[in-house]
Enzyme design. Sequence first.
Site, PDB file in Angstrom:
ATOM      1  N   ASP A  16       0.819  -1.217   0.000  1.00  0.00           N
ATOM      2  CA  ASP A  16       0.000   0.000   0.000  1.00  0.00           C
ATOM      3  C   ASP A  16       0.853   1.267   0.000  1.00  0.00           C
ATOM      4  O   ASP A  16       0.479   2.282   0.591  1.00  0.00           O
ATOM      5  CB  ASP A  16      -0.963   0.007   1.205  1.00  0.00           C
ATOM      6  N   ALA A  42      -3.365  -8.343  -3.948  1.00  0.00           N
ATOM      7  CA  ALA A  42      -2.864  -6.996  -4.238  1.00  0.00           C
ATOM      8  C   ALA A  42      -4.035  -6.085  -4.603  1.00  0.00           C
ATOM      9  O   ALA A  42      -5.016  -6.542  -5.178  1.00  0.00           O
ATOM     10  CB  ALA A  42      -1.886  -7.060  -5.405  1.00  0.00           C
ATOM     11  N   HIS A  44      -4.382  -2.366  -6.450  1.00  0.00           N
ATOM     12  CA  HIS A  44      -3.699  -1.213  -7.022  1.00  0.00           C
ATOM     13  C   HIS A  44      -4.712  -0.179  -7.480  1.00  0.00           C
ATOM     14  O   HIS A  44      -5.560  -0.466  -8.321  1.00  0.00           O
ATOM     15  CB  HIS A  44      -2.812  -1.665  -8.193  1.00  0.00           C
ATOM     16  N   THR A 240       2.888 -12.674   3.100  1.00  0.00           N
ATOM     17  CA  THR A 240       2.101 -13.338   2.077  1.00  0.00           C
ATOM     18  C   THR A 240       2.835 -14.633   1.698  1.00  0.00           C
ATOM     19  O   THR A 240       3.815 -15.010   2.351  1.00  0.00           O
ATOM     20  CB  THR A 240       1.844 -12.401   0.873  1.00  0.00           C
ATOM     21  N   ARG A 340      -9.990  -2.819   5.406  1.00  0.00           N
ATOM     22  CA  ARG A 340      -9.568  -2.811   6.808  1.00  0.00           C
ATOM     23  C   ARG A 340      -8.823  -1.523   7.147  1.00  0.00           C
ATOM     24  O   ARG A 340      -8.168  -0.937   6.289  1.00  0.00           O
ATOM     25  CB  ARG A 340      -8.618  -3.983   7.075  1.00  0.00           C
ATOM     26  N   PRO A 341      -8.871  -1.104   8.430  1.00  0.00           N
ATOM     27  CA  PRO A 341      -8.065   0.057   8.826  1.00  0.00           C
ATOM     28  C   PRO A 341      -6.592  -0.336   8.772  1.00  0.00           C
ATOM     29  O   PRO A 341      -6.229  -1.426   9.205  1.00  0.00           O
ATOM     30  CB  PRO A 341      -8.485   0.306  10.282  1.00  0.00           C
ATOM     31  N   LYS A 368       3.289  10.369  -0.147  1.00  0.00           N
ATOM     32  CA  LYS A 368       2.629  10.961   1.024  1.00  0.00           C
ATOM     33  C   LYS A 368       3.516  11.927   1.812  1.00  0.00           C
ATOM     34  O   LYS A 368       3.361  12.058   3.035  1.00  0.00           O
ATOM     35  CB  LYS A 368       2.090   9.858   1.927  1.00  0.00           C
TER      36      LYS A 368
HETATM   37  P1  IMP Z   1      -2.374 -12.950   1.979  1.00  0.00           P
HETATM   38  O1  IMP Z   1      -1.416 -12.449   0.956  1.00  0.00           O
HETATM   39  O2  IMP Z   1      -3.806 -12.689   1.637  1.00  0.00           O
HETATM   40  O3  IMP Z   1      -2.120 -14.387   2.342  1.00  0.00           O
HETATM   41  O4  IMP Z   1      -2.127 -12.124   3.343  1.00  0.00           O
HETATM   42  C1  IMP Z   1      -0.929 -12.258   4.103  1.00  0.00           C
HETATM   43  C2  IMP Z   1      -0.518 -10.907   4.707  1.00  0.00           C
HETATM   44  O5  IMP Z   1      -0.062 -10.054   3.667  1.00  0.00           O
HETATM   45  C3  IMP Z   1      -1.644 -10.156   5.399  1.00  0.00           C
HETATM   46  O6  IMP Z   1      -1.103  -9.403   6.465  1.00  0.00           O
HETATM   47  C4  IMP Z   1      -2.140  -9.218   4.314  1.00  0.00           C
HETATM   48  O7  IMP Z   1      -2.809  -8.096   4.837  1.00  0.00           O
HETATM   49  C5  IMP Z   1      -0.824  -8.849   3.657  1.00  0.00           C
HETATM   50  N1  IMP Z   1      -0.951  -8.417   2.269  1.00  0.00           N
HETATM   51  C6  IMP Z   1      -1.064  -9.208   1.185  1.00  0.00           C
HETATM   52  N2  IMP Z   1      -1.104  -8.466   0.073  1.00  0.00           N
HETATM   53  C7  IMP Z   1      -0.991  -7.191   0.438  1.00  0.00           C
HETATM   54  C8  IMP Z   1      -0.935  -5.945  -0.280  1.00  0.00           C
HETATM   55  O8  IMP Z   1      -0.967  -5.879  -1.522  1.00  0.00           O
HETATM   56  N3  IMP Z   1      -0.818  -4.807   0.482  1.00  0.00           N
HETATM   57  C9  IMP Z   1      -0.729  -4.857   1.830  1.00  0.00           C
HETATM   58  N4  IMP Z   1      -0.762  -5.985   2.521  1.00  0.00           N
HETATM   59  C10 IMP Z   1      -0.899  -7.147   1.843  1.00  0.00           C
END
Ligand code: IMP
Length: 467
Positions: A16, A42, A44, A240, A340-341, A368
């Site tokens: 992010d 992801a 975007h 991830t 989510r926050p 930012k």
């Molecule tokens: P998953 O990729 O859905 O398995 O999530 C695993 C962790 O990675 C969690 O804390 C998610 O919030 C974080 N996460 C996965 N993709 C992103 C992204 O694109 N931006 C921010 N956090 C991510």
Amino acid sequence: MVYGKSFIGIGAQYGDEGKIKIFDQVIQDAKVWARFNGGPNAGHNLKVGDIHIVTHGVPSGFTRESVLGYIGSGTVVNPEKLNVEIADIVAHGFNLENRLFISGNASLIQPHHTLLDGLKGKEIGTTGNGIGPAYADQAQRQLGRRLKNIRMGDYLANPTECFVHVRANLEEVVQKHKLSKVNTHILTKRFDEETKRLEKYLCEDPFFLENIIEQGENVFFEGANAIMLDVVQGIVPYVTSSRTIAAAAYTGGDLSLRYHHKTIAVAKAIMSRVGNGPFVSEFGSERSEDYCKAGGGYKNTKEAESELYDSCELLKSDDPLHIGIALRMLGGEYGATTKRPRRIGMLDLVMLRQNCRLNAVDELYLNKVDCLRQFADSSLPGIPLVMGYELDGQCIEYMPSTEGKLRRVMPVVEYLPPFTQDISKARRREELPGEVLEFIRVVEEYVGTPIFGIGVGAEREEYVALK
Ligand code: IMP
């Protein structure tokens, strides 16, 4: 013959970082935008004039007519979600036919993956998209004679046989977890239809990107997620399930590293992270982590927070948790994928330096920077920067890699003079106040990577090139 080059863009923090806004500014001459990792986790944000599209799996370069998109073998694809996304992009007036290519080696996110993630992903705080279970099955390959990992090319070459495997994988999970409400027939049928709809995008040519390069055109690898979420080098287990570091472009992106030219990385001047796990520079530390947890019982949605709190009041509070809430509200830091926050923290230079070094980042971009102005109205003495770590009374120069140690790390915070001006109208270095230039100088010097540009607002053009 003059060959083209390949470039990599990655997020330098927890995701992010506003990567696409920067990529869009600085990647002007790539023929292909290619994804090499992750999937619908992801999110975007793309803004073109009045159009706002959130992409998850489709490479973001499609807004330029001549650009092709490639979804590499290191990604995982949810056919239904990808079709919804494609339909949305097409509805906004962009054509993707003969412009989008999906590697036949990309693994499919099957219905049981999403179910399992919903059941098991809460402790990590995953996005619930089935990413972890899909990569786990990729490693498991098959169980007895049943295929656990099914790739795009496998399914489309033999849908009848693969359908049986998909159904068996789903039935196994449904029975094991007693999910009597799940209609396996509907889910597998839909999966079958949606995968077949993607056939026109299937790319089985291993030289697809190589040929582009040989024609003298450039390839841009658009990283998803971010360095700290890398399955091996991130903050395990709160990561991830794919490789997110720069080098992963040349494993999941289907091009050899022969043509690598440079790596750019994007960070945010006020950091954020979603999901659980240690976050050294977080305002409010573990209290904030707990407050931001999905389903933690707090009223922490964008709407609830704007109804409950006055951000200007909270900013003046002595409690860092309150400052974090205020900065989230003022910066609009709520998830693009999950709403989510986002947990909020100070810019951590120890982490940024490590990530830039280990990924050989050539150009750093900071988004930012305009938001730093909020510190002038806060109870803090200036713009906070984490410029050291202390672990059990010792200074350390790197991020420890185990959770226990990371949670014991005390950030060493230094403050730079704040500024009060709105810098969102600035477009040239000369238009930036001295405090901002000093901030940039300190960050560059500490991190050891040149800052090529800064974001000064949410809009595409709210950007200042520095080099
Ligand atoms: P998953 O990729 O859905 O398995 O999530 C695993 C962790 O990675 C969690 O804390 C998610 O919030 C974080 N996460 C996965 N993709 C992103 C992204 O694109 N931006 C921010 N956090 C991510």
